[in-house]
Write a protein that holds these residues in place. Structure first.
Motif, PDB file in Angstrom:
ATOM      1  N   GLY A 185       3.956 -35.240  27.276  1.00  6.88           N
ATOM      2  CA  GLY A 185       4.489 -36.423  27.938  1.00  6.88           C
ATOM      3  C   GLY A 185       3.900 -36.618  29.320  1.00  6.88           C
ATOM      4  O   GLY A 185       4.340 -35.982  30.284  1.00  6.88           O
ATOM      5  N   ILE A 186       2.911 -37.485  29.437  1.00  6.73           N
ATOM      6  CA  ILE A 186       2.215 -37.748  30.703  1.00  6.73           C
ATOM      7  C   ILE A 186       2.509 -39.182  31.119  1.00  6.73           C
ATOM      8  O   ILE A 186       2.262 -40.121  30.359  1.00  6.73           O
ATOM      9  CB  ILE A 186       0.698 -37.524  30.555  1.00  6.73           C
ATOM     10  N   ALA A 187       3.033 -39.353  32.319  1.00 10.42           N
ATOM     11  CA  ALA A 187       3.500 -40.674  32.755  1.00 10.42           C
ATOM     12  C   ALA A 187       2.404 -41.542  33.351  1.00 10.42           C
ATOM     13  O   ALA A 187       2.666 -42.687  33.717  1.00 10.42           O
ATOM     14  CB  ALA A 187       4.640 -40.506  33.762  1.00 10.42           C
ATOM     15  N   TRP A 188       1.200 -41.030  33.497  1.00 17.29           N
ATOM     16  CA  TRP A 188       0.122 -41.833  34.069  1.00 17.29           C
ATOM     17  C   TRP A 188      -0.155 -43.028  33.150  1.00 17.29           C
ATOM     18  O   TRP A 188      -0.224 -42.878  31.917  1.00 17.29           O
ATOM     19  CB  TRP A 188      -1.146 -40.994  34.217  1.00 17.29           C
ATOM     20  N   PHE A 239      -2.487 -43.025  30.032  1.00 21.09           N
ATOM     21  CA  PHE A 239      -2.197 -42.192  28.862  1.00 21.09           C
ATOM     22  C   PHE A 239      -1.211 -42.901  27.935  1.00 21.09           C
ATOM     23  O   PHE A 239      -0.401 -43.725  28.365  1.00 21.09           O
ATOM     24  CB  PHE A 239      -1.612 -40.842  29.299  1.00 21.09           C
ATOM     25  N   ASP A 240      -1.278 -42.538  26.668  1.00 25.71           N
ATOM     26  CA  ASP A 240      -0.355 -43.055  25.670  1.00 25.71           C
ATOM     27  C   ASP A 240       1.072 -42.675  26.067  1.00 25.71           C
ATOM     28  O   ASP A 240       1.371 -41.512  26.349  1.00 25.71           O
ATOM     29  CB  ASP A 240      -0.707 -42.456  24.297  1.00 25.71           C
ATOM     30  N   GLN A 241       1.978 -43.655  26.085  1.00 25.25           N
ATOM     31  CA  GLN A 241       3.347 -43.409  26.524  1.00 25.25           C
ATOM     32  C   GLN A 241       4.285 -42.960  25.405  1.00 25.25           C
ATOM     33  O   GLN A 241       5.432 -42.580  25.660  1.00 25.25           O
ATOM     34  CB  GLN A 241       3.908 -44.671  27.179  1.00 25.25           C
ATOM     35  N   GLU A 242       3.808 -42.960  24.161  1.00 22.45           N
ATOM     36  CA  GLU A 242       4.667 -42.535  23.052  1.00 22.45           C
ATOM     37  C   GLU A 242       5.119 -41.089  23.202  1.00 22.45           C
ATOM     38  O   GLU A 242       6.317 -40.792  23.008  1.00 22.45           O
ATOM     39  CB  GLU A 242       3.936 -42.737  21.724  1.00 22.45           C
ATOM     40  N   PRO A 243       4.236 -40.138  23.572  1.00 23.49           N
ATOM     41  CA  PRO A 243       4.720 -38.760  23.771  1.00 23.49           C
ATOM     42  C   PRO A 243       5.743 -38.644  24.901  1.00 23.49           C
ATOM     43  O   PRO A 243       6.666 -37.830  24.818  1.00 23.49           O
ATOM     44  CB  PRO A 243       3.437 -37.986  24.102  1.00 23.49           C
ATOM     45  N   LEU A 244       5.602 -39.472  25.951  1.00 20.43           N
ATOM     46  CA  LEU A 244       6.566 -39.430  27.045  1.00 20.43           C
ATOM     47  C   LEU A 244       7.940 -39.884  26.557  1.00 20.43           C
ATOM     48  O   LEU A 244       8.967 -39.285  26.908  1.00 20.43           O
ATOM     49  CB  LEU A 244       6.092 -40.320  28.196  1.00 20.43           C
ATOM     50  N   THR A 263      31.115 -32.627  42.821  1.00 19.91           N
ATOM     51  CA  THR A 263      30.154 -32.995  41.772  1.00 19.91           C
ATOM     52  C   THR A 263      28.766 -32.501  42.171  1.00 19.91           C
ATOM     53  O   THR A 263      28.354 -32.648  43.329  1.00 19.91           O
ATOM     54  CB  THR A 263      30.122 -34.522  41.559  1.00 19.91           C
ATOM     55  N   VAL A 264      28.064 -31.936  41.196  1.00 18.94           N
ATOM     56  CA  VAL A 264      26.715 -31.415  41.416  1.00 18.94           C
ATOM     57  C   VAL A 264      25.737 -32.226  40.576  1.00 18.94           C
ATOM     58  O   VAL A 264      25.957 -32.438  39.377  1.00 18.94           O
ATOM     59  CB  VAL A 264      26.618 -29.930  41.030  1.00 18.94           C
ATOM     60  N   LEU A 265      24.670 -32.699  41.194  1.00 13.06           N
ATOM     61  CA  LEU A 265      23.580 -33.367  40.485  1.00 13.06           C
ATOM     62  C   LEU A 265      22.463 -32.362  40.266  1.00 13.06           C
ATOM     63  O   LEU A 265      21.967 -31.746  41.224  1.00 13.06           O
ATOM     64  CB  LEU A 265      23.061 -34.557  41.296  1.00 13.06           C
ATOM     65  N   LEU A 266      22.058 -32.171  39.020  1.00 12.30           N
ATOM     66  CA  LEU A 266      21.001 -31.225  38.673  1.00 12.30           C
ATOM     67  C   LEU A 266      19.759 -32.014  38.283  1.00 12.30           C
ATOM     68  O   LEU A 266      19.738 -32.698  37.253  1.00 12.30           O
ATOM     69  CB  LEU A 266      21.456 -30.323  37.515  1.00 12.30           C
ATOM     70  N   TYR A 267      18.714 -31.923  39.120  1.00 14.65           N
ATOM     71  CA  TYR A 267      17.487 -32.711  38.936  1.00 14.65           C
ATOM     72  C   TYR A 267      16.335 -31.820  38.466  1.00 14.65           C
ATOM     73  O   TYR A 267      16.140 -30.691  38.949  1.00 14.65           O
ATOM     74  CB  TYR A 267      17.079 -33.390  40.247  1.00 14.65           C
ATOM     75  N   ALA A 268      15.535 -32.361  37.557  1.00 18.35           N
ATOM     76  CA  ALA A 268      14.223 -31.804  37.188  1.00 18.35           C
ATOM     77  C   ALA A 268      13.448 -32.962  36.552  1.00 18.35           C
ATOM     78  O   ALA A 268      13.966 -34.078  36.427  1.00 18.35           O
ATOM     79  CB  ALA A 268      14.351 -30.622  36.234  1.00 18.35           C
ATOM     80  N   HIS A 269      12.222 -32.732  36.157  1.00 22.68           N
ATOM     81  CA  HIS A 269      11.462 -33.810  35.500  1.00 22.68           C
ATOM     82  C   HIS A 269      10.790 -33.298  34.238  1.00 22.68           C
ATOM     83  O   HIS A 269      10.340 -32.150  34.174  1.00 22.68           O
ATOM     84  CB  HIS A 269      10.433 -34.438  36.456  1.00 22.68           C
ATOM     85  N   HIS A 270      10.735 -34.178  33.229  1.00 22.59           N
ATOM     86  CA  HIS A 270      10.171 -33.767  31.940  1.00 22.59           C
ATOM     87  C   HIS A 270       8.727 -34.214  31.752  1.00 22.59           C
ATOM     88  O   HIS A 270       8.059 -33.764  30.809  1.00 22.59           O
ATOM     89  CB  HIS A 270      11.048 -34.273  30.783  1.00 22.59           C
ATOM     90  N   ASP A 271       8.203 -35.093  32.605  1.00 24.94           N
ATOM     91  CA  ASP A 271       6.799 -35.471  32.477  1.00 24.94           C
ATOM     92  C   ASP A 271       5.913 -34.378  33.073  1.00 24.94           C
ATOM     93  O   ASP A 271       6.371 -33.568  33.885  1.00 24.94           O
ATOM     94  CB  ASP A 271       6.529 -36.809  33.160  1.00 24.94           C
ATOM     95  N   VAL A 272       4.652 -34.352  32.653  1.00 26.89           N
ATOM     96  CA  VAL A 272       3.746 -33.283  33.072  1.00 26.89           C
ATOM     97  C   VAL A 272       2.424 -33.858  33.557  1.00 26.89           C
ATOM     98  O   VAL A 272       2.119 -35.030  33.361  1.00 26.89           O
ATOM     99  CB  VAL A 272       3.473 -32.285  31.915  1.00 26.89           C
ATOM    100  N   GLN A 273       1.644 -32.983  34.181  1.00 35.63           N
ATOM    101  CA  GLN A 273       0.289 -33.338  34.601  1.00 35.63           C
ATOM    102  C   GLN A 273      -0.655 -33.383  33.393  1.00 35.63           C
ATOM    103  O   GLN A 273      -0.431 -32.696  32.390  1.00 35.63           O
ATOM    104  CB  GLN A 273      -0.240 -32.291  35.581  1.00 35.63           C
ATOM    105  N   PRO A 274      -1.751 -34.158  33.478  1.00 30.33           N
ATOM    106  CA  PRO A 274      -2.790 -34.048  32.452  1.00 30.33           C
ATOM    107  C   PRO A 274      -3.370 -32.633  32.422  1.00 30.33           C
ATOM    108  O   PRO A 274      -3.202 -31.860  33.364  1.00 30.33           O
ATOM    109  CB  PRO A 274      -3.841 -35.069  32.902  1.00 30.33           C
TER     110      PRO A 274
END
Length: 476
Positions: free
Chosen positions: A47-50, A53-58, A106-117
């Motif tokens: 999943g690459i957000a650039w 790149f194809d956005q289907e895997p993202l 309340t706690v907000l837990l942040y991370a990201h699922h997109d990755v670098q090429p």
């Protein structure tokens, strides 16, 4: 940026009265094989957000993360987007919220699922999107940055929920972004659109690193960032280097001379008006830095002051791009123009606007041989500094030390996470903690990215301890 000893666990138990550390460790351990299995499944999704790149895997990545969140006990799981300025959709973010019981934070837990090429595939020793375990590490793109952050949050919450059951009144919001590696172009508008949904008393950003394998850290400062381009123009058009060379210097040569003025003879950034401090109390040795950064033998380190200060509390300027013909296709001509892209990391406390203006003034004042210089500002981002006296930070330091069994370190990071400035702006009362699962050899963004599995388990335990204490004590 001082090291701080972990507190006595029995003292912490006495304060909370409900923290069963052994039960939490056991819950994390019993589910850890499944956590790794889920992480491997996520790594398999490129999943690459650039936009190139194809956005289907993202989109598939967001769906997989949403399913993991549902399996942890959240019923209302949403995949949300905001449009970019050009009207195209931003990356898919996964958001789920468990409301807090009366009197609980309340706690907000942040991370990201997109990755670098992946970059050059020839540099990888394994397939980038096939997670491989080797010598206690898990290799694969996103294994560390930042799909491990997602699994750390989910596994920690699941362990605490399992141990505490109905006693868990802590409000928890998962926010797993889908465009961080593309610069978070819709992050601000996303926060504004979902301000109440994401509101929290404590925000934990799991996108940083630990001090080294076996030694945990809370990231207490991040450098800011400005970038842009510097173009030098000297001729109206290219001319024959034999017929005209001598009286005029070509644009790449003049640009090189201009770039050389950006640092002094010791390698310090030589731009006037930038914040610079040498006050990091914990330091790296030269040998440690050379090993972590893969510095070649014989290369002298740049700058003055402690290495940690050079990394965390002083500016650092790099030329990250250069427009000139490739050597293999170069002709014998004097080139009329050349362009470079700079990246300037800013010390905590530096105003990005003032820094950009300082770079502009410098390049205009140092135009070599009267060449025309065109300065084009690029992106900018604020620095960040934790209030280490806050209750959440104190709890986090305790939790890290307890999970690893050694004192945790308060450390700076030379990199930047500009979106944290948006969090602090929209949620000024929230206590923000920057944690991570990486170590100096994780090689995030590079070939052979990897995650140390032992430290990953400790990171899950530490966050579970922190959530349990916040549930028991609150922030009062």
């Amino acid at each position: 940026m001082t090291s701080s000893p972990a507190q006595n666990p029995h003292t912490a138990d006495a304060r909370t009265g409900t923290l069963d550390a052994e039960a939490i460790r056991q819950a994390v351990t019993e589910s850890f094989d499944g956590t790794i299995r889920h992480l491997k499944d996520l790594v398999a999704i490129p999943g690459i957000a650039w936009p190139s790149f194809d956005q289907e895997p993202l989109n598939r990545s967001a769906d997989a993360v949403a399913e993991l969140v549902r399996s942890s006990g959240f019923e209302n799981v949403q995949i949300l987007r905001c449009d970019k300025e050009d009207g195209t959709p931003g990356g898919p973010a996964v958001v789920a919220r468990r409301p807090a019981a009366a009197g609980k934070p309340t706690v907000l837990l942040y991370a990201h699922h997109d990755v670098q090429p992946t970059g050059d595939l020839a540099l990888w020793e394994t397939e980038p999107f096939t997670a491989v375990e080797r010598n206690g590490r898990l290799y694969g793109r996103g294994a560390a940055d930042d799909k491990a952050g997602i699994l750390a949050h989910i596994a920690a919450y699941t362990a605490v929920s399992r141990v505490l059951g109905e006693e868990l009144g802590l409000g928890v919001t998962f926010f797993f972004e889908g465009e961080e590696e593309a610069g978070s172009p819709t992050f601000r508008s996303f926060l504004e659109a979902h301000r109440d949904l994401l509101r929290a008393d404590v925000i934990i950003v799991a996108d940083s690193s630990n001090w080294k394998v076996g030694v945990p850290a809370l990231t207490t400062s991040l450098r800011g960032l400005v970038d842009g381009t510097i173009e030098v123009q000297v001729l109206d058009h290219a001319v024959h280097s034999g017929m005209f060379g001598g009286p005029v210097l070509d644009a790449p040569t003049l640009l090189a001379r201009l770039i050389a003025t950006l640092h002094d003879a010791e390698g310090n950034v030589a731009i006037e008006g930038l914040v610079s401090r040498d006050d990091a109390a914990v330091d790296l040795t030269e040998a440690e830095y050379r090993a972590d950064a893969s510095v070649l033998d014989g290369v002298r380190l740049a700058g003055t002051g402690s290495i940690a200060s050079r990394l965390w509390t002083k500016p650092a300027l790099s030329i990250i791009g250069f427009d000139a013909p490739a050597v293999d296709v170069a002709s014998n001509t004097l080139l009329p123009r050349a362009r470079a892209k700079f990246s300037l990391r800013l010390a905590p406390g530096q105003d990005p606007v003032a820094a950009m203006e300082a770079v502009n003034r410098h390049v205009e004042a140092n135009a070599p041989f009267g060449a025309r210089v065109i300065f084009t500002p690029g992106e900018s981002g604020n620095s960040f500094q934790t209030d280490t006296s806050s209750k959440a930070a104190t709890m986090a330091m305790w939790a890290l030390g307890e999970a690893w069994g050694v004192p945790a370190v308060e450390m700076g990071i030379g990199g930047s996470i500009p979106f944290i400035a948006d969090l602090t702006d929209l949620y000024p009362d929230a206590q923000i903690l920057v944690t991570g699962v990486e170590d100096p050899d994780s090689r995030a963004h590079s070939a052979n990215e990897s995650l140390h599995l032992g430290d990953f388990r400790n990171a899950v335990v530490a966050e579970a301890f922190l959530l349990a204490r916040l549930n028991a004590e609150g922030l009062g």
